[in-house]
Motif scaffolding. Structure first.
Motif, short mmCIF file in Angstrom:
data_model
loop_
_atom_site.label_atom_id
_atom_site.label_comp_id
_atom_site.label_asym_id
_atom_site.label_seq_id
_atom_site.Cartn_x
_atom_site.Cartn_y
_atom_site.Cartn_z
N UNK A 130 0.87 -1.17 0.00
CA UNK A 130 0.00 0.00 0.00
C UNK A 130 0.91 1.22 0.00
N UNK A 131 0.66 2.13 -0.92
CA UNK A 131 1.56 3.27 -1.11
C UNK A 131 0.77 4.56 -1.24
N UNK A 136 5.59 9.32 0.87
CA UNK A 136 5.92 9.60 2.26
C UNK A 136 5.71 8.38 3.14
N UNK A 137 4.65 7.61 2.91
CA UNK A 137 4.35 6.42 3.69
C UNK A 137 4.20 5.24 2.74
N UNK A 138 4.53 4.06 3.24
CA UNK A 138 4.32 2.83 2.48
C UNK A 138 4.21 1.68 3.47
N UNK A 157 12.21 -4.36 -3.30
CA UNK A 157 12.63 -3.90 -4.64
C UNK A 157 11.49 -3.16 -5.34
N UNK A 158 10.27 -3.69 -5.22
CA UNK A 158 9.12 -3.00 -5.81
C UNK A 158 8.96 -1.60 -5.19
N UNK A 163 9.93 4.51 -6.31
CA UNK A 163 10.55 5.80 -6.04
C UNK A 163 10.74 6.12 -4.57
N UNK A 164 10.55 5.16 -3.70
CA UNK A 164 10.74 5.37 -2.27
C UNK A 164 12.21 5.21 -1.89
#
Length: 183
Positions: A130-131, A136-138, A157-158, A163-164
């Motif tokens: 969940x992104x 900012x959070x994942x 890796x995903x 872009x995190x």
């Protein structure tokens, strides 16, 4: 101003708020989420958390669809350790139309709605990411409190591909099921 214009002015902020929850076209969103299969218990394996849950242990997100498009959520965790005080949050998710159940508005309190994007769920509905497009959070979650390293590494890796900064990821301490008291 006519009555219709007044209503339009009053509803405009709600419409804009709903639009701001939609991720841009280039942000990863799962193609189609079977909402019934997605419901149930998910253990938070790792996260880049909001400050309120940065020291969470045994984090569990539970989903129940109470009516079409409305998701009752119960998030529980132990604060600061396995024997820490249990904390509970009850946000309500609203599935955004036209997203194939993959984008929700998660309502905390009365006015705060946060973007909740199911960016990935495996074919067996055993792991999910969940992104948020703000990156900012994942949350990396699974149906079990522990997952094997190869699966974990592929999910990290995903998250990196989204872009995190994965250096900010925190593995959530999770006890085995037979050692837990989740209340």
């Amino acid at each position: 101003m006519t009555a219709v214009q007044k209503i339009a002015v009053l509803l405009a902020p709600l419409w804009l708020a709903a639009c701001s929850l939609m991720p841009p076209a280039d942000f990863p969103v799962e193609d189609n989420v079977d909402i019934d299969r997605y419901m149930g218990k998910w253990y938070v394996i790792a996260h880049i958390p909001p400050s309120a849950t940065e020291n969470a242990y045994n984090s569990i997100e539970r989903y129940e669809q109470t009516e079409p498009g409305t998701i009752k959520t119960t998030f529980t965790y132990r604060e600061g350790g396995f024997d820490g005080e249990q904390q509970t949050m009850h946000p309500v998710g609203s599935v955004l139309e036209g997203t194939n159940n993959a984008v929700w508005a998660m309502r905390f309190y009365w006015v705060l709605r946060m973007q909740y994007v199911i960016s990935y769920v495996d074919d067996d509905y055993q792991t999910t990411i969940v992104a948020r497009d703000k990156r900012d959070y994942v949350w990396i979650m699974a149906r079990t409190p522990q997952i094997d390293e190869a699966t974990y590494d592929s999910l990290v890796k995903k998250v990196a591909d989204y872009g995190y900064d994965t250096a900010k990821l925190r593995k959530v301490p999770q006890q085995p099921l037979d050692a837990r008291d989740d209340g």
